[in-house]
Each structure stands twice: as C-alpha cells, then as structure tokens.
Design a protein around this motif. Structure first.
Motif, short mmCIF file in Angstrom:
data_model
loop_
_atom_site.label_atom_id
_atom_site.label_comp_id
_atom_site.label_asym_id
_atom_site.label_seq_id
_atom_site.Cartn_x
_atom_site.Cartn_y
_atom_site.Cartn_z
N UNK A 155 0.94 -1.06 -0.06
CA UNK A 155 -0.14 0.01 -0.04
C UNK A 155 0.67 1.32 0.04
N UNK A 156 1.83 1.25 0.91
CA UNK A 156 2.85 2.56 0.82
C UNK A 156 3.66 2.62 -0.39
N UNK A 157 4.17 1.26 -0.84
CA UNK A 157 4.83 1.67 -2.17
C UNK A 157 4.07 2.10 -3.41
N UNK A 158 3.02 1.48 -3.40
CA UNK A 158 1.89 1.96 -4.60
C UNK A 158 1.46 3.30 -4.44
N UNK A 159 1.20 3.92 -3.15
CA UNK A 159 1.03 5.20 -2.98
C UNK A 159 2.10 5.91 -3.27
N UNK A 160 3.23 5.77 -2.77
CA UNK A 160 4.51 6.39 -3.08
C UNK A 160 5.09 6.69 -4.58
N UNK A 161 4.88 5.66 -5.22
CA UNK A 161 5.24 5.64 -6.90
C UNK A 161 3.82 6.33 -7.45
N UNK A 162 2.83 6.21 -7.22
CA UNK A 162 1.86 6.91 -7.68
C UNK A 162 1.72 8.49 -7.58
N UNK A 163 2.03 8.96 -6.53
CA UNK A 163 2.10 10.25 -5.65
C UNK A 163 3.36 10.70 -6.66
N UNK A 164 4.32 10.18 -6.71
CA UNK A 164 5.78 10.72 -7.27
C UNK A 164 5.73 10.77 -8.53
N UNK A 165 4.74 10.07 -9.51
CA UNK A 165 4.54 10.28 -10.72
C UNK A 165 3.76 11.41 -11.25
N UNK A 166 2.95 11.49 -10.31
CA UNK A 166 1.63 12.58 -10.56
C UNK A 166 2.60 14.03 -10.17
N UNK A 167 3.40 14.00 -9.16
CA UNK A 167 4.17 15.19 -8.84
C UNK A 167 5.02 15.48 -9.78
N UNK A 168 5.78 14.65 -10.23
CA UNK A 168 6.78 14.90 -11.45
C UNK A 168 6.05 15.47 -12.50
N UNK A 169 5.04 14.86 -13.06
CA UNK A 169 4.39 15.05 -14.12
C UNK A 169 3.63 16.43 -14.15
N UNK A 170 3.23 16.84 -13.05
CA UNK A 170 2.51 18.09 -12.81
C UNK A 170 3.51 19.40 -12.81
N UNK A 171 4.49 19.06 -11.97
CA UNK A 171 5.43 20.29 -11.58
C UNK A 171 6.68 20.27 -12.69
#
Length: 321
Positions: A155-171
């Motif tokens: 759960x933590x790894x899935x959340x981390x990778x998903x959030x990281x990809x969204x953050x990088x893509x947006x910012x």
C-alpha cells in the motif's frame, strides 16, 4: 498583489517560483473563528490517532491483522493532516498566503502519497474482513503476519510511486503566470490550469493513477463486500449474521466517508459546482476525516473499550509518587 517570478535573459519567458493561495475566506471575523476550531480539530486528530496507535501496540489482545492495519491507518491520518493543517492555520493570519514552488510540490506529494496509500490500505482491510467472515477457520493461516506486512508495504509503495509520478508530471510543466491558486492547499485540479505548456501527458498520468489506485482499491472493496454479503446470507443464525455485519460496520463507514467525499470533489462536474462548495467539501476530507477515522473505529468497538479498561486498571495499579 505581488507575484514572484524568475526571468530568463531573453526576457520573453518567466518561471513562477511562488504560488499564492486565495484561502478559505477573506472575512477576517470568520478567520478568527476558524482558527481555534481547526486548531482544536488538528490537536484532537493527533491525540486520537497517536492514542490509538499506542493502545494497539501496548495491548496484546489487539495484536490481530485488523488492528495492525488500523494502526497504520492512524499513522497515515497523522501524516496527511500534518501536511495540510499547520500551513492552513498559519495562513489564516496572513494577508498574502504564499507558498514556494518546491513547498507546493512537497505538500501535494506528501498529501497525495498518504491519500492514495489510505485507499490501498482500506482495500487490504476489506480483504481482511472477507477472510474473517468467509473463511473463519483458515483466518489465522491466511492472514499471517508476513502477508499483512507485505500488504501494508504494498500500500505504501503503491501510494509513493503513484504520488511521485503525479508530482513529477505536474510540476515539470512550465508555469509562466498567473500564480493564483483558488484554494487553501496545493491540489492538481487548481494547479494544472495555471500551466502555460501542454498538460496532455500529465493529465493521462493522472487518469491512469485514478484508475489503478483510485478505482482499483474501490473495486477490491466492493468485490470483498459482495463476497461478505454472500457469506452472511448463508448464516442461518440472525445473531451470528448481526455479529458478522458489526465487524464490518466501522470499515464500511470509513470507506463511504473517504471515497464519497473524494468522488464528490474530483468527479463532480466543475461547471455546476462553485469554488466555495469545492472548498467546503475539501475541508471535510482534509480536516475532518483524519479525526473521524479513529472515532469510527473506537466508539462502538467493544475490543477497543475493553483494551482501554485494561489500560485503566494497569495505570491505576501503578504506585503513586
């Protein structure tokens, strides 16, 4: 209203280095009322969740998969609330509510990581309830500590990778101004429209994450409760059926509250929803839900009440200084 930008040497391009929140309200009197209310909620959130984590760790009767997951849910709520509340509270007293580009990205990353992890963890808890009701004799074998640990880590790894990809893509998009965010925290629906570059790839990544980490856990939860309902219908005793349902009631309430508010914010047609309504719903899921989760799992929970009574008796037996 000041705008902070860095200009390239050719003078034709500017990069936003700071965003400005419009906040919850411009009403000074309302802000003075909201500050003690939100501060109180934040302190109660920390107290309840930390208390629940300590109680689960201290009482051996609560060393079961359900409470193992619940302790990590409380940890998520603490991190999620802390990523939002302190800055929001300080902004209530600021005339100009600014946040740096890096701080905005960091706030979104942490909040998104915790939020997506909570979705995955609720799916794990739904599976746990299904095994407890559908396969009670094999429960301890199936829900072994190793599997529970892997589910939490997943759960933590899935959340981390998903959030990281969204953050990088947006910012990584170009932001040339304006830099006004019509909200009280950094959220992608309000940030992406400020970009002066094509957000197509970013939006596709966001959609993929929503499908996999948003609707994926929801599908697992609904499927688990479908199997739970089928198992409960096979139970002939009304008392046993009621007991089986009660073991799921708290989790089901937490699922409805979290996914209901999230769907209301992110899937509601924006053309028919005012910014004010969006902020009100956002306040509920950013401020109130982290406080509600430990209450939902504790108020009608006999095992939690019994653990509190055992703790009270132990502390009462300590020698007085």
């Amino acid at each position: 209203m000041a705008t902070s930008r860095i200009f390239e040497q050719n003078g034709n391009y500017s990069s936003v280095t700071m965003f400005i929140f419009l906040g919850l309200s411009d009403d000074k009197e309302l802000q003075l009322i909201l500050f003690p209310v939100f501060l109180g909620i934040y302190l109660v959130t920390l107290t309840l969740n930390l208390g629940l984590i300590l109680l689960i760790r201290m009482d051996s009767h609560l060393h079961t998969p359900m409470y193992f997951f619940l302790s990590f849910l409380s940890c998520i709520d603490i991190c999620y609330s802390t990523s939002m509340s302190p800055r929001m509270l300080s902004d209530l007293f600021k005339k100009e509510k600014t946040i740096s580009f890096i701080a905005c990205a960091t706030q979104f990353f942490v909040a998104d990581w915790m939020g997506l992890t909570e979705c995955c963890l609720l799916a794990a808890m739904a599976y746990d309830r299904y095994v407890a009701i559908g396969h009670p004799l094999q429960y301890s074998t199936i829900m072994a500590p190793q599997l529970c640990g892997k589910m939490v880590a997943g759960a933590y790894v899935s959340g981390f990778l998903s959030s990281f990809s969204q953050t990088v893509a947006c910012f990584q998009l170009s932001y040339c101004g304006p830099n006004i965010i019509e909200h009280f925290f950094c959220d992608l629906p309000q940030i992406i429209p400020l970009s002066c570059s094509n957000p197509f790839i970013c939006q596709m990544i966001l959609l993929l994450v929503e499908i996999l980490i948003g609707f994926g856990p929801l599908f697992i939860i609904l499927s688990s409760y479908g199997f739970i309902a089928a198992s409960v219908l096979k139970i002939s005793s009304a008392k046993a059926s009621s007991k089986a349902f009660n073991t799921c009631a708290s989790h089901l309430a937490a699922v409805v509250v979290l996914f209901g508010t999230a769907l209301a914010v992110y899937l509601y047609p924006k053309s028919s929803q005012s910014t004010k309504e969006d902020k009100v719903i956002s306040v509920f899921y950013t401020i109130f839900i982290p406080m509600l989760n430990p209450l939902i799992y504790s108020l009608r929970n006999k095992e939690i009440k019994a653990a509190l009574e055992r703790l009270r008796k132990r502390t009462k037996g300590f020698p007085q200084v």
